[in-house]
Design a protein around this motif. Structure first.
Motif, short mmCIF file in Angstrom:
data_model
loop_
_atom_site.label_atom_id
_atom_site.label_comp_id
_atom_site.label_asym_id
_atom_site.label_seq_id
_atom_site.Cartn_x
_atom_site.Cartn_y
_atom_site.Cartn_z
N ASP A 5 0.83 -1.20 0.00
CA ASP A 5 0.00 0.00 0.00
C ASP A 5 0.86 1.26 0.00
O ASP A 5 2.08 1.19 0.15
CB ASP A 5 -0.91 0.02 1.23
N TYR A 7 0.41 3.26 2.37
CA TYR A 7 0.42 3.54 3.81
C TYR A 7 1.44 2.68 4.53
O TYR A 7 1.83 1.61 4.08
CB TYR A 7 -0.95 3.27 4.41
N ASP A 9 1.14 2.53 8.30
CA ASP A 9 0.70 2.36 9.68
C ASP A 9 0.12 1.00 10.03
O ASP A 9 -0.09 0.71 11.20
CB ASP A 9 -0.31 3.45 10.05
N THR A 10 -0.15 0.14 9.03
CA THR A 10 -0.68 -1.19 9.35
C THR A 10 0.35 -2.31 9.14
O THR A 10 0.03 -3.48 9.35
CB THR A 10 -1.93 -1.50 8.50
N LYS A 22 2.02 11.80 10.86
CA LYS A 22 0.63 11.44 10.56
C LYS A 22 -0.07 12.59 9.86
O LYS A 22 0.01 13.74 10.29
CB LYS A 22 -0.11 11.08 11.85
N ARG A 23 -0.75 12.27 8.76
CA ARG A 23 -1.51 13.29 8.04
C ARG A 23 -2.86 13.53 8.71
O ARG A 23 -3.26 12.83 9.64
CB ARG A 23 -1.72 12.88 6.58
N ASP A 25 -5.71 12.84 7.80
CA ASP A 25 -6.66 11.72 7.70
C ASP A 25 -6.31 10.58 8.65
O ASP A 25 -6.95 9.54 8.65
CB ASP A 25 -6.73 11.19 6.27
N ARG A 27 -3.54 8.79 8.66
CA ARG A 27 -2.69 7.78 8.06
C ARG A 27 -1.24 8.26 7.94
O ARG A 27 -0.96 9.45 7.91
CB ARG A 27 -3.19 7.39 6.66
N TYR A 29 1.99 7.96 5.43
CA TYR A 29 2.28 7.66 4.04
C TYR A 29 3.77 7.44 3.81
O TYR A 29 4.60 8.20 4.31
CB TYR A 29 1.80 8.80 3.14
N ARG A 46 0.51 -7.74 8.73
CA ARG A 46 -0.50 -6.69 8.77
C ARG A 46 -1.33 -6.75 10.06
O ARG A 46 -1.73 -7.81 10.50
CB ARG A 46 -1.43 -6.81 7.56
N ALA A 49 -4.61 -0.94 12.75
CA ALA A 49 -3.92 0.21 13.33
C ALA A 49 -4.60 0.73 14.60
O ALA A 49 -3.95 1.32 15.46
CB ALA A 49 -3.82 1.33 12.30
N LYS A 50 -5.91 0.51 14.73
CA LYS A 50 -6.64 1.00 15.90
C LYS A 50 -6.49 0.06 17.10
O LYS A 50 -6.34 0.51 18.23
CB LYS A 50 -8.11 1.18 15.55
#
Length: 258
Positions: A5, A7, A9-10, A22-23, A25, A27, A29, A46, A49-50
Motif C-alpha cells: 500500500d 500507507y 501504519d498497518t 501522521k496526516r 486523515d 494515516r 504515508y 498486517r 492500526a486501531k
C-alpha cells in the motif's frame, strides 16, 4: 520501496517512531518519509492500526523478527541472486500503485519504476515480468507515452469504478476486453469477477475468462487466501478448481497468498 500500500501504519511501527508524520486523515504515508527514515522502520505482518491486533492471526507472528522495508532494486538483486544460486528462474509481478495519486503528490512513479526494471532486464515480453496496474489511463500512458514493451496486466477491481475514474464494469464487457487487448497481455480481475458462491452448494461463474481467452489474454485473478476464503467457498482447493473448471488452460492462474 516495495510495499503493498501507500500507507505504513498497518505494517510497520511508524506510529511509534515518527508520530509527527501522521496526516490529517490519520494515516502515515510512505511518501512522507525519507529513505533513511523508512529503513528505520520495523516491518511486521498486517495489523489493525486501531486495535494493534493482527488481521490474519495464524500468519507469521508479529514482533518476533527484524524485517525492514526493501527498495525495488534491493528486491530485484535478492531475487536474481537466488535465481543464480538455485538455478531457478523466478519472475516478478510489480504493481504501479496509485500512479494518479502519486502524480498529484508531485511524484511520477511510473517514470521511476520503468527504468529500474529495464536496468535489471525486465523490459521485454520475453522477460519474466508482468507489470500490473488498476488505472486504465496509466496503462495507456505506460504503453504509449513511456513506450513500455514488456508484458502488462490490467487489474480489475470488484467495485464499479476506481478512485482514479477507471470504469471496471465496462472493462469486463466484450467491448471492454477487446479494447484492453490492444494494450495489455492479460487481466487481473478480483476473484468475485469470475466466480461467486451464492450458497453453500451453489456457484455462479461469469463469462469473463472466456471473453479474455478469446482475445488471447492471460487471466490472473486475485486473491485466494486459505485463511480468508470468499463467502460460502469451503476450501481453497475447491475454490481454485471451481474458478477455472472448463475454462481452458491458456494462461489462467490464480494469485495465491497463503
Amino acid at each position: 520501496m516495495v510495499l503493498h500500500d501507500i500507507y505504513l501504519d498497518t505494517v510497520t511501527d511508524v506510529a511509534r517512531r515518527f508520530p509527527e508524520r501522521k496526516r490529517s486523515d490519520g494515516r502515515f504515508y510512505a511518501l512522507d518519509l525519507s529513505l533513511v527514515e523508512l529503513k528505520q522502520l520495523r516491518v511486521t505482518e498486517r495489523f489493525n492500526a486501531k486495535t494493534g491486533q493482527p488481521v490474519f492471526p495464524k500468519r507469521f507472528p508479529a514482533e518476533q523478527s527484524e524485517f525492514r522495508i526493501s527498495t525495488l532494486e534491493e528486491e530485484l538483486q535478492f531475487i536474481q541472486g537466488l535465481n543464480r544460486s538455485t538455478g531457478r528462474k523466478v519472475g516478478i509481478y510489480p504493481e504501479i500503485k496509485q500512479p494518479k495519486w502519486h502524480r498529484e503528490q508531485g511524484r511520477d512513479i511510473s517514470r521511476i519504476v520503468l527504468p529500474i526494471l529495464t536496468r535489471y532486464d525486465y523490459a521485454t515480453k520475453l522477460d519474466a515480468c508482468f507489470l500490473q496496474c488498476f488505472e486504465l489511463e496509466e496503462i495507456k500512458r505506460i504503453r504509449g507515452e513511456l513506450g513500455w514493451q514488456g508484458r502488462i496486466v490490467m487489474l480489475i477491481e470488484t467495485g464499479a469504478k476506481g478512485t482514479d475514474g477507471t470504469d471496471h464494469n465496462t472493462l469486463c464487457t466484450s467491448a471492454g476486453i477487446k479494447e484492453l487487448a490492444k494494450l495489455v497481455d492479460g487481466i487481473g480481475p478480483s476473484l468475485g469477477r469470475i466466480v461467486t458462491w451464492p450458497g453453500a452448494t451453489e456457484r455462479k461463474v461469469t463469462d469473463l475468462v472466456k471473453l479474455a481467452h478469446a482475445e488471447k489474454l492471460v487471466v490472473h485473478p486475485y486473491t485466494i487466501r486459505v485463511d480468508d476464503l470468499p463467502r460460502n467457498a469451503r476450501r481453497s482447493r475447491n475454490c481454485i478448481r471451481h474458478c477455472f473448471a472448463k475454462r481452458g488452460s491458456m494462461g489462467c492462474s490464480p494469485i495465491l497468498r497463503t
